[in-house]
Design a protein around this motif. Sequence first.
Motif, mmCIF file in Angstrom:
data_model
loop_
_atom_site.group_PDB
_atom_site.id
_atom_site.type_symbol
_atom_site.label_atom_id
_atom_site.label_comp_id
_atom_site.label_asym_id
_atom_site.label_seq_id
_atom_site.Cartn_x
_atom_site.Cartn_y
_atom_site.Cartn_z
ATOM 1 N N ALA A 91 2.380 9.557 4.447
ATOM 2 C CA ALA A 91 3.624 8.853 4.372
ATOM 3 C C ALA A 91 4.383 9.296 3.278
ATOM 4 N N PRO A 92 3.834 9.598 2.150
ATOM 5 C CA PRO A 92 4.571 10.029 0.988
ATOM 6 C C PRO A 92 5.365 11.421 1.233
ATOM 7 N N GLN A 104 16.895 8.283 7.815
ATOM 8 C CA GLN A 104 16.415 7.072 7.481
ATOM 9 C C GLN A 104 14.900 6.663 7.925
ATOM 10 N N PRO A 105 14.040 6.361 6.950
ATOM 11 C CA PRO A 105 12.590 6.183 7.543
ATOM 12 C C PRO A 105 12.521 5.065 8.443
ATOM 13 N N PRO A 106 11.944 5.254 9.594
ATOM 14 C CA PRO A 106 11.935 4.288 10.628
ATOM 15 C C PRO A 106 10.829 3.202 10.214
ATOM 16 N N THR A 107 11.149 1.913 10.745
ATOM 17 C CA THR A 107 10.157 1.081 10.518
ATOM 18 C C THR A 107 9.614 0.630 11.748
ATOM 19 N N ALA A 364 -1.525 -3.563 13.408
ATOM 20 C CA ALA A 364 -0.311 -4.473 12.694
ATOM 21 C C ALA A 364 -0.541 -4.120 11.188
ATOM 22 N N ILE A 365 -1.647 -4.149 10.652
ATOM 23 C CA ILE A 365 -1.793 -3.648 9.141
ATOM 24 C C ILE A 365 -1.243 -2.537 8.679
ATOM 25 N N ILE A 366 -1.697 -1.610 9.443
ATOM 26 C CA ILE A 366 -1.283 -0.111 9.368
ATOM 27 C C ILE A 366 0.198 0.008 9.251
ATOM 28 N N ASN A 371 5.704 0.390 6.560
ATOM 29 C CA ASN A 371 6.835 -0.077 6.606
ATOM 30 C C ASN A 371 7.224 -0.358 5.161
ATOM 31 N N HIS A 372 6.121 -0.774 4.246
ATOM 32 C CA HIS A 372 6.407 -1.152 2.948
ATOM 33 C C HIS A 372 6.040 -0.011 2.041
ATOM 34 N N SER A 373 6.044 1.065 2.675
ATOM 35 C CA SER A 373 5.286 2.283 1.582
ATOM 36 C C SER A 373 6.163 2.804 0.653
#
Length: 419
Positions: A91-92, A104-107, A364-366, A371-373
């Motif tokens: 992710a980073p 734009q990073p997708p959610t 869902a957790i991942i 989404n909050h990364s």
Amino acid sequence: MKRMPGIVSGVVLTAILAGAVGSSTHAQTKSVLLSVELPDSPTAGARLFAQKSCVRCHSLGGGEPRVGPDLGRILFSGTVLDLAGAFWNHAPAMREKMQDLRIQPPTMTSGEMADIIALLTAYRYYITELGGPGSPSAGRAVFASKGCVHCHSVNGNAWEQPGPNLRRYRGRFSAIFLAQAMWNHGPEMASAMQGLGLKWPKFTGREMGDLVAYLQAGNGGSSEERVYFEPGSPRRGRQLFSDKRCLACHAIAGKGGRGGPDLGTRPRELVGSVASIAGLMWNHSQGMTAEFRRRGIPRVTFSGQEMADIIGYLYFVNYANVRGTPARGAQIFVDKCSTCHSIGSGKGIGPDLGGVPRLDDPIAIIAAMWNHSAKMEEELRKRGLPWPRLESGEAADLTAFLLSRRDTSAARPTTGASR
Ligand code: HEC
Ligand code: HEC
Ligand code: HEC
Ligand code: HEC
């Protein structure tokens, strides 16, 4: 609709975070089954792959090189959650590239995440080449050593042979097509073999993949014009598995009939390529035919699409049946998350993970983590902490732990927690 994963029954974890980590060898080793919904069609993710901009940086098997790796060329090992974990781990780096490219990073909702993961796994199972390409010349040797050559030719030569010419499989040919034809014609081949005193040949390792490559290429031809079947729908396959009465003799992870082996707990054998699953069915088809006869069940045949669906089902049901060990997950949580998150106490820089709605299945957790990364990364940087990578098996253990805690400590939403 998502089902609540049927986990944690009987696993008492309340004490774990209160300092008991590692103190009980029993709890350490006790694993639970995490249930991940079967995708309807792995190709549904293809649309998302474009919509969510993945395609701007990744190709899927060929095409010009892009900023990110070709995701059709990576053999993701492990389970569906290891793949989700890989996505998280990178992710980073991905976000940084997105910034460079002004993307734009997708959610992602958990359903979208599941579909994209299904797409990536579909590549793994359709493209046998991922584990190393099938070799036409090795396949030619297989064709001879398994005795196919006694009855079939693959050229135009009009040999007087008992079996049909297999030339028509050249090029426009998939492993599914071969699996289906071999299955459907099994009884006739068996009696022809008996007539010639030949034993039913068995395939091991890469042999079936090589055979497919050989038939596709013909004698020395190229395998350029390959056509694949519509990827199977695991969900349709589940229906067929019961309609075609496979369930009469086979259980899937403990549920179903007896007589044949359980096919839901075989990740090592069944999470392979289409060719290797087809090889297993062929190897056992004599044993199965005998069992069909003994029970008076008529032997079934498949259309190509049905074979694709059944194989898709067997593949995914094993890929998605992931076991996690909550006690190990507790330790991971302590090491990598507890600086910022609590469960149940309401404290911490990040939200209390016992109380966040909709975190009710592993994917869902991942997805929520992704989404909050951005914010998580910022908080990590501030503290000079490394990105909390999830190594093989850790995403399963961690999510098993989080889900177990929700069952015991959080009021979860009753309905509507869907994809
Ligand atoms: C802005 C470019 C960019 C976008 C958009 C992007 N990625 Fe990536 N992705 C990368 C890069 C670069 C890497 C390699 C990162 C690294 O080396 O850590 C990567 C790595 C990955 C990996 C890990 C591969 C491995 O080696 O294990 C996965 C899985 C992945 N991306 C999936 C996706 C998906 C799914 C999407 C769409 C939701 C997406 N990426 C969108 C650039 C991008
Ligand atoms: C003893 C003879 C014999 C052997 C050995 C044999 N087959 Fe066959 N095969 C046949 C016959 C006969 C048929 C046609 C059966 C029918 O009409 O239902 C057939 C049908 C097929 C078909 C379907 C062909 C079509 O056009 O629909 C495929 C594919 C096939 N065989 C592949 C193989 C492969 C691969 C091997 C080696 C592992 C093999 N066969 C070994 C006799 C044999
Ligand atoms: C009448 C009982 C029966 C039915 C119905 C049946 N099977 Fe089987 N199956 C068996 C038996 C028995 C074996 C093991 C045969 C052997 O050891 O050679 C087996 C083995 C298998 C294997 C290999 C498993 C392994 O251990 O490697 C696969 C894959 C398989 N069956 C798939 C199917 C599918 C798909 C269906 C539905 C079309 C089906 N079976 C229907 C009895 C059955
Ligand atoms: C350095 C602090 C920090 C660490 C370490 C950290 N997080 Fe977070 N996390 C946050 C913050 C802050 C948020 C809220 C982000 C936001 O509001 O966008 C968050 C949000 C989340 C969310 C989304 C919750 C929601 O509202 O949907 C999840 C899930 C999550 N974290 C899981 C984890 C897991 C699992 C770990 C360990 C692997 C972890 N986090 C490690 C700070 C952290």
